[in-house]
Design an enzyme around this catalytic site. Sequence first.
Site, mmCIF file in Angstrom:
data_model
loop_
_atom_site.group_PDB
_atom_site.id
_atom_site.type_symbol
_atom_site.label_atom_id
_atom_site.label_comp_id
_atom_site.label_asym_id
_atom_site.label_seq_id
_atom_site.Cartn_x
_atom_site.Cartn_y
_atom_site.Cartn_z
ATOM 1 N N LYS A 113 0.830 -1.221 0.000
ATOM 2 C CA LYS A 113 0.000 0.000 0.000
ATOM 3 C C LYS A 113 0.856 1.259 0.000
ATOM 4 C CE LYS A 113 -4.390 -1.797 1.536
ATOM 5 N NZ LYS A 113 -5.599 -1.654 2.328
ATOM 6 N N LYS A 194 -4.028 -9.906 -5.472
ATOM 7 C CA LYS A 194 -5.336 -10.285 -4.929
ATOM 8 C C LYS A 194 -6.395 -9.271 -5.335
ATOM 9 C CE LYS A 194 -5.977 -8.092 -0.472
ATOM 10 N NZ LYS A 194 -7.351 -7.692 -0.707
ATOM 11 N N LYS A 197 -11.128 -4.340 -2.640
ATOM 12 C CA LYS A 197 -12.237 -3.418 -2.833
ATOM 13 C C LYS A 197 -11.753 -2.016 -3.150
ATOM 14 C CE LYS A 197 -13.541 -3.890 1.765
ATOM 15 N NZ LYS A 197 -12.349 -3.654 2.574
HETATM 16 P P1 ATP Z 1 -8.675 -2.842 0.827
HETATM 17 O O1 ATP Z 1 -8.319 -2.847 -0.621
HETATM 18 O O2 ATP Z 1 -9.277 -1.551 1.281
HETATM 19 O O3 ATP Z 1 -7.551 -3.292 1.729
HETATM 20 P P2 ATP Z 1 -9.770 -5.482 0.887
HETATM 21 O O4 ATP Z 1 -10.605 -5.968 -0.242
HETATM 22 O O5 ATP Z 1 -8.363 -5.958 0.961
HETATM 23 O O6 ATP Z 1 -9.860 -3.903 0.955
HETATM 24 P P3 ATP Z 1 -10.068 -5.731 3.747
HETATM 25 O O7 ATP Z 1 -11.075 -4.881 4.445
HETATM 26 O O8 ATP Z 1 -8.645 -5.320 3.817
HETATM 27 O O9 ATP Z 1 -10.531 -5.887 2.225
HETATM 28 O O10 ATP Z 1 -10.193 -7.219 4.266
HETATM 29 C C1 ATP Z 1 -11.446 -7.720 4.764
HETATM 30 C C2 ATP Z 1 -11.395 -9.228 4.826
HETATM 31 O O11 ATP Z 1 -11.480 -9.768 3.508
HETATM 32 C C3 ATP Z 1 -10.099 -9.775 5.434
HETATM 33 O O12 ATP Z 1 -10.428 -10.930 6.176
HETATM 34 C C4 ATP Z 1 -9.284 -10.167 4.216
HETATM 35 O O13 ATP Z 1 -8.345 -11.177 4.497
HETATM 36 C C5 ATP Z 1 -10.378 -10.653 3.283
HETATM 37 N N1 ATP Z 1 -9.985 -10.499 1.885
HETATM 38 C C6 ATP Z 1 -9.647 -9.329 1.273
HETATM 39 N N2 ATP Z 1 -9.373 -9.563 -0.015
HETATM 40 C C7 ATP Z 1 -9.522 -10.895 -0.220
HETATM 41 C C8 ATP Z 1 -9.376 -11.732 -1.362
HETATM 42 N N3 ATP Z 1 -9.005 -11.227 -2.527
HETATM 43 N N4 ATP Z 1 -9.613 -13.070 -1.224
HETATM 44 C C9 ATP Z 1 -9.989 -13.588 -0.023
HETATM 45 N N5 ATP Z 1 -10.141 -12.842 1.091
HETATM 46 C C10 ATP Z 1 -9.926 -11.504 1.001
HETATM 47 MG MG MG Z 2 -7.119 -5.209 2.508
#
Ligand code: ATP
Ligand code: MG
Length: 329
Positions: A113, A194, A197
């Site tokens: 990040k 990965k 969001k």
């Molecule tokens: P950001 O991009 O803002 O970090 P994010 O999609 O990574 O958002 P988080 O809020 O950081 O989401 O993570 C929320 C939950 O979703 C955590 O348990 C994380 O491990 C899970 N998670 C995030 N992305 C993935 C993915 N691509 N596959 C499986 N689990 C995920």
């Molecule tokens: Mg995340």
Amino acid sequence: MDRLLTGLQPSGALTIGNYCGGISQIVNYQNEYETFLFVPDMHAITVPQDPEALHRNIINAIAMYIACGVNPDLPNMHIYIQSENLYHANLSWIFECFTPHGDLTRMHQFKAKSALHETFTEGLVTYPDLMAADILLYDPKYVPTGIDQKQHVELARNIAIRFNNRFGELFRVPEPLIPSVGAKIRDLQSPENKMSKSSTNPKASVFLSDSEKDIRKKIMSAVTDSDGVISFDEQNKPGVSNLLTIYSVFAGVNLEDAVTQFDGAGYGDLKKAAAEAVVSKVIPFRDKYNEVISSGIINDILNSGREYSTEIAREKYELVRRAVGFGRI
Ligand code: ATP
Ligand code: MG
């Protein structure tokens, strides 16, 4: 009852990755564990956020949890907003003062990040201390998560062990709960990464709130490779492996069976089946989501979650505060 705890940042709309790593696990285990499900709005501001969008994303996230099957009526389900419980920040400060800086700057998420922005904030560095506080305040047995957060849960474990060794048994040492399939749903356009969001490419992520048309369009245009063979090989065929994973999770088919089923088929067939599986699972969430948003139940859920979580957190924080020597004797 043992406890589970997890949070999903309101940094954007929830994706199918968040469903696999976080929400679906909560839904699967919610009858067996006391569950602490919180919206980490304090984590979201470690990168820039628009305040109005952040407010909206918080409420939308709660409604989506419930639409996906989280049951707010269970007496053992506690849903709350991180910033409404002041003990998270208080404990995080203590952890910041006990965590070597190098432990934080070597975290994968920090590296990824911080590389996206020209400058980054202190909050992005100390994020894992706050996450450790989020977890350790509640003594959970398990932290359901995707693979990306495993390293942070390990840091929380190390902090717990360090404090227990120095000050006596203060914290339960938690374990990450990582699904065997779907722990890392990949970005549809850059499958070496990965799905996230907060991705800036709208074609990269399937959101739980996407229309049927958009879900199909995004999955049909997912990046694969040029060798035309369907097999599960995350290293060399991340795009195809991702489609197999998505199909497996959303169609409820075991991964090995999915690989056998598509043996000899074309990428188009796999994409169509994966899109169909996601549509069948995710589109029905929409009615429930709209029902929750218009029902006005969210405030009551959050008020009782705030009360309960604050009680538990206060007790734990008091123990830690005394242990480190704060305040009067
Ligand atoms: P950001 O991009 O803002 O970090 P994010 O999609 O990574 O958002 P988080 O809020 O950081 O989401 O993570 C929320 C939950 O979703 C955590 O348990 C994380 O491990 C899970 N998670 C995030 N992305 C993935 C993915 N691509 N596959 C499986 N689990 C995920
Ligand atoms: Mg995340």
